[in-house]
Design a protein around this motif. Structure first.
Motif, short mmCIF file in Angstrom:
data_model
loop_
_atom_site.label_atom_id
_atom_site.label_comp_id
_atom_site.label_asym_id
_atom_site.label_seq_id
_atom_site.Cartn_x
_atom_site.Cartn_y
_atom_site.Cartn_z
N ALA A 183 -33.45 -42.64 65.22
CA ALA A 183 -34.64 -42.45 64.39
C ALA A 183 -34.28 -42.53 62.91
CB ALA A 183 -35.29 -41.10 64.71
N SER A 184 -33.16 -41.96 62.52
CA SER A 184 -32.71 -42.05 61.13
C SER A 184 -32.48 -43.50 60.74
CB SER A 184 -31.43 -41.25 60.92
OG SER A 184 -31.66 -39.88 61.14
N GLY A 185 -31.83 -44.26 61.62
CA GLY A 185 -31.62 -45.68 61.36
C GLY A 185 -32.93 -46.43 61.24
N LEU A 186 -33.91 -46.05 62.06
CA LEU A 186 -35.21 -46.73 62.02
C LEU A 186 -35.95 -46.48 60.72
CD1 LEU A 186 -36.53 -46.21 65.65
CD2 LEU A 186 -36.29 -48.39 64.48
N TYR A 187 -36.14 -45.22 60.35
CA TYR A 187 -36.97 -44.99 59.17
C TYR A 187 -36.24 -45.24 57.86
CZ TYR A 187 -35.40 -40.02 58.95
OH TYR A 187 -34.69 -38.88 58.88
N ILE A 188 -34.93 -45.07 57.83
CA ILE A 188 -34.19 -45.43 56.62
C ILE A 188 -34.12 -46.96 56.52
CG2 ILE A 188 -31.98 -45.34 55.42
CD1 ILE A 188 -31.56 -42.57 56.75
N GLY A 189 -33.82 -47.61 57.65
CA GLY A 189 -33.72 -49.07 57.66
C GLY A 189 -35.03 -49.76 57.35
N ALA A 190 -36.16 -49.14 57.70
CA ALA A 190 -37.47 -49.71 57.40
C ALA A 190 -37.93 -49.36 55.99
CB ALA A 190 -38.50 -49.21 58.41
N GLN A 191 -37.12 -48.62 55.26
CA GLN A 191 -37.39 -48.22 53.88
C GLN A 191 -38.71 -47.45 53.75
OE1 GLN A 191 -36.98 -51.88 51.73
NE2 GLN A 191 -34.95 -52.21 52.58
N LEU A 192 -38.92 -46.55 54.71
CA LEU A 192 -40.12 -45.71 54.67
C LEU A 192 -39.88 -44.43 53.87
CD1 LEU A 192 -41.27 -46.07 58.37
CD2 LEU A 192 -42.30 -47.12 56.34
N GLY A 193 -38.68 -44.23 53.41
CA GLY A 193 -38.34 -43.02 52.66
C GLY A 193 -37.49 -42.12 53.52
N PRO A 194 -36.35 -41.70 53.03
CA PRO A 194 -35.46 -40.84 53.81
C PRO A 194 -35.93 -39.39 53.83
CG PRO A 194 -34.52 -41.27 51.66
CD PRO A 194 -35.80 -42.05 51.73
N ALA A 235 -26.15 -46.69 63.55
CA ALA A 235 -27.57 -47.03 63.73
C ALA A 235 -28.16 -47.80 62.55
CB ALA A 235 -28.38 -45.75 63.97
N LEU A 236 -27.73 -47.50 61.35
CA LEU A 236 -28.33 -48.13 60.17
C LEU A 236 -28.28 -49.66 60.20
CD1 LEU A 236 -27.39 -45.73 57.25
CD2 LEU A 236 -29.67 -46.31 58.03
N PRO A 237 -27.14 -50.28 60.45
CA PRO A 237 -27.14 -51.75 60.45
C PRO A 237 -27.95 -52.35 61.60
CG PRO A 237 -24.90 -50.91 60.76
CD PRO A 237 -25.79 -49.73 60.57
N ILE A 238 -28.06 -51.63 62.69
CA ILE A 238 -28.83 -52.14 63.84
C ILE A 238 -30.31 -52.22 63.50
CG2 ILE A 238 -29.57 -51.60 66.20
CD1 ILE A 238 -26.76 -50.33 66.59
N PHE A 239 -30.83 -51.21 62.82
CA PHE A 239 -32.26 -51.11 62.57
C PHE A 239 -32.68 -51.52 61.16
CE2 PHE A 239 -31.51 -47.93 65.96
CZ PHE A 239 -32.30 -48.53 66.94
#
Length: 155
Positions: free
Chosen positions: A59-70, A128-132
């Motif tokens: 989930a962290s990778g998803l919302y950080i990777g989508a640039q929705l705000g950490p 997770a970050l590079p994956i998402f």
């Protein structure tokens, strides 16, 4: 909310997920505990912990990777990573280790799961970050008239 103040010198910007994270994480945990209960069997506890840890990293990778705000700690993590150039896994492990020690000093209990979380969440988010991650759109260069393609209108 106090962690958000640490963002200011690093010029971190909140997003929609920052607000949702602050407002919904606590109530969601309470609802989850009410629905799932607390299993007595050790294998079930380990299974739930492992699933929760992996889900949190994804989930962290998803919302950080989508640039929705950490979230608050995520923003501190990304800000320190950008400011100091240290690896994400190291920064997050240091943050969680600091929180663990401070909690213990304030009288909180520290168990195997607490230590495992502090040591594992950073490396898992790092995976997770590079994956998402959604790549940022590339700016289209404006070409001068001499470099623009010529369209043959005789065809």
């Amino acid at each position: 909310m106090a962690v958000l103040l640490l963002w200011i010198p690093m010029r971190q910007k909140p997003g929609i997920d920052t607000v949702l994270n602050v407002l919904l994480v606590g109530p969601s945990a309470e609802i989850g505990l009410a629905v799932l209960g607390e299993p007595e069997a050790l294998w079930a506890r380990i299974l739930l912990f492992t699933g929760g840890l992996l889900l949190l990293a994804a989930a962290s990778g998803l919302y950080i990777g989508a640039q929705l705000g950490p979230g608050p700690r995520d923003g501190l993590m990304t800000g320190l990573h950008q400011s100091l150039g240290l690896p994400i896994w190291f920064v997050r492990t240091a943050i969680e280790g600091t929180v663990l020690v401070l909690g213990w000093l304030l009288g909180g209990s520290v168990g195997v799961g607490t230590v495992a979380f502090a040591l594992l969440i950073g490396p898992l988010i790092n995976l997770a970050l590079p994956i998402f991650r959604i790549p940022e759109p590339q700016a289209t260069p404006i070409l001068p008239p001499s470099a623009r393609p010529v369209i043959d209108s005789t065809l």
